[in-house]
Design a protein around this motif. Structure first.
Motif, short mmCIF file in Angstrom:
data_model
loop_
_atom_site.label_atom_id
_atom_site.label_comp_id
_atom_site.label_asym_id
_atom_site.label_seq_id
_atom_site.Cartn_x
_atom_site.Cartn_y
_atom_site.Cartn_z
N LEU A 148 0.83 -1.20 0.00
CA LEU A 148 0.00 0.00 0.00
C LEU A 148 0.87 1.25 0.00
O LEU A 148 0.60 2.22 -0.73
N LEU A 149 1.94 1.24 0.79
CA LEU A 149 2.84 2.40 0.82
C LEU A 149 3.61 2.54 -0.50
O LEU A 149 3.87 3.66 -0.96
N VAL A 150 4.00 1.41 -1.09
CA VAL A 150 4.66 1.45 -2.39
C VAL A 150 3.74 2.09 -3.43
O VAL A 150 4.16 2.92 -4.24
N ALA A 151 2.47 1.69 -3.41
CA ALA A 151 1.50 2.27 -4.36
C ALA A 151 1.37 3.77 -4.15
O ALA A 151 1.27 4.53 -5.13
N CYS A 152 1.39 4.22 -2.90
CA CYS A 152 1.33 5.65 -2.62
C CYS A 152 2.59 6.36 -3.12
O CYS A 152 2.51 7.44 -3.71
N TYR A 153 3.74 5.76 -2.87
CA TYR A 153 5.01 6.36 -3.31
C TYR A 153 5.06 6.48 -4.82
O TYR A 153 5.38 7.54 -5.37
N LEU A 154 4.70 5.41 -5.52
CA LEU A 154 4.73 5.43 -6.98
C LEU A 154 3.73 6.44 -7.54
O LEU A 154 4.04 7.17 -8.49
N TYR A 155 2.53 6.49 -6.96
CA TYR A 155 1.52 7.41 -7.49
C TYR A 155 1.89 8.86 -7.21
O TYR A 155 1.58 9.75 -7.99
N SER A 156 2.59 9.10 -6.09
CA SER A 156 3.08 10.46 -5.84
C SER A 156 4.13 10.84 -6.88
O SER A 156 4.34 12.03 -7.15
N CYS A 157 4.77 9.82 -7.47
CA CYS A 157 5.73 10.03 -8.57
C CYS A 157 5.05 9.91 -9.93
O CYS A 157 5.73 9.84 -10.96
N ARG A 158 3.72 9.80 -9.94
CA ARG A 158 2.89 9.80 -11.15
C ARG A 158 3.02 8.52 -11.96
O ARG A 158 2.95 8.52 -13.19
N TYR A 165 -2.60 -3.38 -13.17
CA TYR A 165 -1.99 -2.18 -12.60
C TYR A 165 -2.96 -1.60 -11.56
O TYR A 165 -4.19 -1.70 -11.70
N PHE A 166 -2.38 -0.94 -10.54
CA PHE A 166 -3.19 -0.40 -9.45
C PHE A 166 -2.68 0.98 -9.06
O PHE A 166 -1.47 1.25 -9.13
N VAL A 167 -3.61 1.83 -8.63
CA VAL A 167 -3.26 3.15 -8.11
C VAL A 167 -4.16 3.46 -6.91
O VAL A 167 -5.30 2.98 -6.86
N PRO A 168 -3.67 4.22 -5.95
CA PRO A 168 -4.58 4.74 -4.93
C PRO A 168 -5.67 5.58 -5.61
O PRO A 168 -5.48 6.06 -6.73
N ALA A 219 -2.55 9.83 -1.74
CA ALA A 219 -1.27 9.12 -1.69
C ALA A 219 -0.18 9.99 -1.08
O ALA A 219 0.61 9.54 -0.25
N GLU A 220 -0.14 11.24 -1.49
CA GLU A 220 0.86 12.16 -0.95
C GLU A 220 0.63 12.42 0.53
O GLU A 220 1.58 12.51 1.32
N ALA A 221 -0.65 12.53 0.93
CA ALA A 221 -0.96 12.77 2.33
C ALA A 221 -0.49 11.61 3.21
O ALA A 221 0.03 11.81 4.31
N VAL A 222 -0.66 10.39 2.71
CA VAL A 222 -0.24 9.21 3.46
C VAL A 222 1.27 9.23 3.69
O VAL A 222 1.75 8.94 4.79
N LEU A 223 2.03 9.59 2.66
CA LEU A 223 3.49 9.62 2.80
C LEU A 223 3.94 10.64 3.82
O LEU A 223 5.01 10.49 4.44
N TRP A 224 3.14 11.69 4.03
CA TRP A 224 3.50 12.71 5.01
C TRP A 224 3.01 12.36 6.41
O TRP A 224 3.47 12.94 7.40
N ARG A 270 12.00 11.93 -11.79
CA ARG A 270 11.89 13.37 -11.57
C ARG A 270 11.33 13.68 -10.19
O ARG A 270 11.57 14.75 -9.63
N ASN A 271 10.58 12.71 -9.64
CA ASN A 271 9.95 12.92 -8.34
C ASN A 271 10.48 11.97 -7.26
O ASN A 271 10.29 12.21 -6.08
N ALA A 272 11.11 10.88 -7.68
CA ALA A 272 11.44 9.78 -6.76
C ALA A 272 12.46 10.17 -5.71
O ALA A 272 12.47 9.60 -4.60
N TYR A 273 13.34 11.11 -6.02
CA TYR A 273 14.44 11.44 -5.11
C TYR A 273 14.30 12.86 -4.55
O TYR A 273 15.28 13.48 -4.13
#
Length: 805
Positions: free
Chosen positions: A530-540, A587-590, A596-601, A632-635
């Motif tokens: 679930l966290l991986v899906a949030c991280y990837l979707y925050s990176c589009r 394929y899956f996305v939040p 997704a971004e809120a969860v990472l924070w 572009r967003n991952a790091y």
């Protein structure tokens, strides 16, 4: 670079005016091709090419054919003034030259392997259905062959990640590097390639799986080149059936034939010209009912889905925070704000339109509403993802047919290079959307002379009331009460603020956090996925089963288990079927990028750190479609700072993933991370490297350099030296503003520093000029973006400081 005069020039070794005669001779001379019917079927239904130096013999650079055999080693000896009698092999020679004359060696390769002319016979490759091209060559011949194609484009996996399956893209895998990458990084020995694969085992197995599943033609190799092929043959057999494979030999050599047959290859004796002529005689299959329009044939994924074909869902999901779907749009139950009419007016006036705003302000919704409205009147394409290479193919199709289209593009920063290509055509109008702070960093690609900028951040009282009234009755509601901020004045509330202040039910973000807490205690694999899906979707980027399975190796889970786990989270993750998906896997996305971004924070930093470390160790970039968008967003310095509060751990993370991204922007993010951790000396080292790579005239990196310079000296004891460094920083930012189109971005940073400068040196003779300049620039930018809250805040703060002086 393009071939001279945008045409394919014939070479002396194959005279074009004799092509007809040669072809007639070729028809009389039949090549011996084992299992020829299977071979021809593979060429028309799907084949990989694995190219060696012999493939490029009909191409030139520097007015001479590209080197083959021992030719490159001999040229290197001559160029670097080494004895012609040297016994060094090519890999040994390159190792020595790389350690002592790296830049000169890279320059030699760039010049020698940038193709300037090639035989027209190479164009015959367009008649073959090529799925992937592997190559141990470093030249750019393949790019030149396809650069004006109206059927195919080359997708470089190193730069873009794997392309989604389709008729247009050919995945290109340069095993030794390529001059097209422009980084001067080349590998010339099987040991170096093995080292690369050792760092990224998934890359190796991903390549092997392509060879196992699709027939492959190995073209242009000698017995001396067999190291890589032997390794591939050994690994690709295993216990699985292997797809057919053929290898070309320029002449019949019994030992070479015996050796390659022992590896499972079928032998074709032919030179490159003969094989290209053979491919040129292929009869292209005619598909019954195939669309006549190139646009309908090659770009079906960009057409709007019919109303009856989209999945149905409750509108409640939208108001609880899910991204808008086409069903939501077709329902007509989402209010059209005043921005809808303003946008329509611009579109009908013939200009390009950029829609900007903060997160969750209705940009994507407005984009889809506009596309849906226009679809009955104009030819519409709606694009979530497009590369520059695919944009060139699209333009060639549009211009060939004289077809005028209006193209809608969400996440415009990711497609900004492609958009620059698209707007060069008079047949295209662009309507696009992007978050305001992201747009600021790429605004130079959207010139104001051609784009109207529409800021949709705030809702008028009438719009806010209408939005509330359309919230479904099954959602608990309360009266909306706007918040006040004296720095923002009477700023209009955003869509997000209206919804969150009105709805009392659990939002999607609340659901996500509850699930994260529950899974952590009971289902650790689901928790991490679930966290991986949030991280990837925050990176589009969506989460594919391939990616999830690679990540879940730590849990010893197979594909079936991982897919079942992802599907079990259907109330949190949605099935994704957009442009970054294909039919070969799920394929899956939040349900929302903002969620997704809120969860990472909100999660604990230790959880985020765990996910980042495992992900970047286990998941190969070759599994991530549009890897250029992801990285572009991952790091990003902010997300790394959340995961690694200790700066030493953060630097260790950046170093551990640096082999994946050698760009200046990667180094810039590490510099920003270290600056925020107050490790200024180390930050300077990273930003200095970024400047060296980007060039001293790059305004974005210069801006970062200026900020680090300012912060590094701001807390030091007052003195002339400290003041001089702060003045230097302000001077750099001033030049950035004047030299760059990203004026909003630079004006904000300049104004923030001007106020800090005033607090540090209130009596300085320069501080007034800094504040006055900030006031002028902010006022100018507010005319273009009147709804930008940060501009409003800074403008009020600057005026307040000026009044108090």
């Amino acid at each position: 670079m393009r071939a001279e005069g945008k045409k394919c020039f014939p070479l002396n070794i194959h005279k074009y005016n004799e092509a007809q005669k040669t072809t007639i001779q070729f028809k009389e001379k039949r090549m011996n091709i084992p299992n020829e019917n299977i071979f021809r079927h593979s060429l028309t239904n799907g084949i990989n090419l694995f190219l060696g130096a012999g493939f490029s013999v009909l191409a030139e650079s520097l007015d001479t054919t590209l080197p083959v055999g021992d030719g490159l080693r001999i040229e290197l000896l001559k160029h670097f003034n080494r004895p012609s009698t040297s016994k060094f092999t090519l890999p040994q020679l390159c190792q020595i030259l790389s350690s002592s004359q790296r830049e000169e060696l890279a320059k030699f390769f760039m010049n020698r392997f940038t193709v300037t002319r090639f035989d027209p016979l190479y164009k015959n490759l367009e008649r073959a259905n090529i799925k992937s091209i592997f190559t141990t060559n470093i030249d750019d011949l393949v790019f030149k062959i396809y650069e004006e194609s109206i059927k195919h484009y080359v997708n470089d996996i190193v730069q873009r990640g794997p392309a989604m399956p389709g008729a247009s893209a050919i995945d290109y895998i340069a095993l030794h590097g390529s001059v097209a990458h422009g980084d001067g990084a080349f590998d010339f020995s099987p040991v170096e390639i093995a080292s690369s694969f050792e760092r990224d085992k998934d890359k190796w197995f991903g390549y092997i799986s392509r060879i196992q599943s699709t027939p492959t033609l190995y073209w242009g190799y000698r017995l001396e080149d067999a190291g890589v092929l032997q390794a591939l043959a050994k690994e690709s057999t295993g216990n699985r059936p292997k797809a057919d494979s053929w290898i070309t030999l320029r002449k019949s050599e019994p030992e070479a034939i015996e050796y390659y047959q022992s590896l499972g290859f079928q032998i074709i004796v032919a030179d490159t010209a003969d094989l290209l002529k053979y491919i040129g005689q292929l009869q292209l299959p005619k598909v019954a009912g195939a669309p006549k329009s190139l646009l309908a044939k090659n770009f079906r994924e960009y057409h709007l889905p019919p109303a009856g074909s989209v999945p149905v869902r409750s509108l409640t999901e939208f108001y609880l925070g899910a991204d808008p779907t086409w069903f939501d749009i077709h329902s007509g139950k989402i209010y059209q704000t005043r921005y809808f009419s303003l946008a329509k007016n611009t579109i009908l006036g013939g200009k390009h339109l950029m829609i900007v705003g903060a997160a969750v302000t209705g940009k994507s919704t407005l984009l889809k509403q506009l596309a849906n409205w226009l679809s009955s009147q104009e030819t519409i394409l709606f694009i979530d993802e497009i590369t520059p290479e695919k944009a060139r193919l699209l333009i060639r199709d549009l211009d060939a047919e004289g077809q005028k289209v209006i193209i809608f593009v969400d996440n415009a920063a990711d497609a900004s290079e492609a958009i620059q290509i698209l707007i060069a055509s008079s047949n295209v109008r662009i309507v696009c959307a992007e978050r305001d702070y992201i747009f600021d960093s790429v605004s130079y690609r959207f010139p104001q002379a051609r784009f109207d900028i529409l800021d949709v951040s705030g809702l008028s009282p009438m719009d806010a009331q209408a939005v509330q009234q359309l919230i479904p009755n099954d959602i608990q509601r309360k009266t909306f009460e706007p918040t006040s901020d004296h720095l923002e004045g009477n700023s209009e509330p955003t869509f997000f603020e209206v919804i969150t202040s009105t709805i009392t039910a659990d939002s999607l973000a609340d659901r996500f956090m509850a699930a994260v807490r529950s899974f952590r205690a009971t289902k650790p694999m689901e928790h991490d996925l679930l966290l991986v899906a949030c991280y990837l979707y925050s990176c589009r980027i969506p989460t594919s089963v391939d990616i999830a399975t690679a990540f879940a190796r730590r849990f010893a889970s197979d594909v079936t288990t991982v897919l079942s786990a992802l599907e079990s989270m259907g109330n949190l993750l949605s099935a994704y079927e957009g442009a970054l998906s294909d039919a070969s896997q799920s394929y899956f996305v939040p349900r929302s990028r903002a969620v997704a971004e809120a969860v990472l924070w909100k999660i604990e930093s230790s959880q985020l750190r765990r996910v980042l470390e495992i992900f970047h160790e286990e998941v190969s970039p070759t599994k991530i479609g549009r890897y250029d968008v992801f990285r572009r967003n991952a790091y990003d310095a902010r997300i790394v700072a959340r995961a690694f509060p200790d700066w030493e751990d953060g630097v260790a993370f950046y170093n551990s993933v640096s082999h994946r991204d050698q760009s200046y922007s990667f180094k810039q993010q590490c510099a920003l991370y270290l600056s925020n951790k107050r490790q200024y000396e180390l930050a300077f080292s990273w930003v200095d490297d970024a400047l060296a790579m980007a060039g001293r005239n790059n305004p974005t990196v210069r801006n970062t350099y200026a900020v680090i310079l300012f912060n590094a000296n701001y807390d030091k004891p007052e003195g002339a030296d400290v003041m001089a460094t702060l003045d230097e920083s302000m001077s750099i930012l001033s030049r950035c503003y004047n030299d760059d189109y990203r004026k909003i971005y630079h004006s904000k940073v300049y104004s923030e520093q001007a106020m800090k400068y005033q607090r540090k040196f209130p009596t300085s003779i320069k501080v007034r000029s800094y504040l006055d300049q900030s006031n002028v620039w902010l006022a100018a930018e507010l005319k273009n973006r009147p709804g930008d809250r940060r501009l409003i805040q800074l403008s009020r703060q600057i005026r307040s400081v000026l009044r108090g002086r």
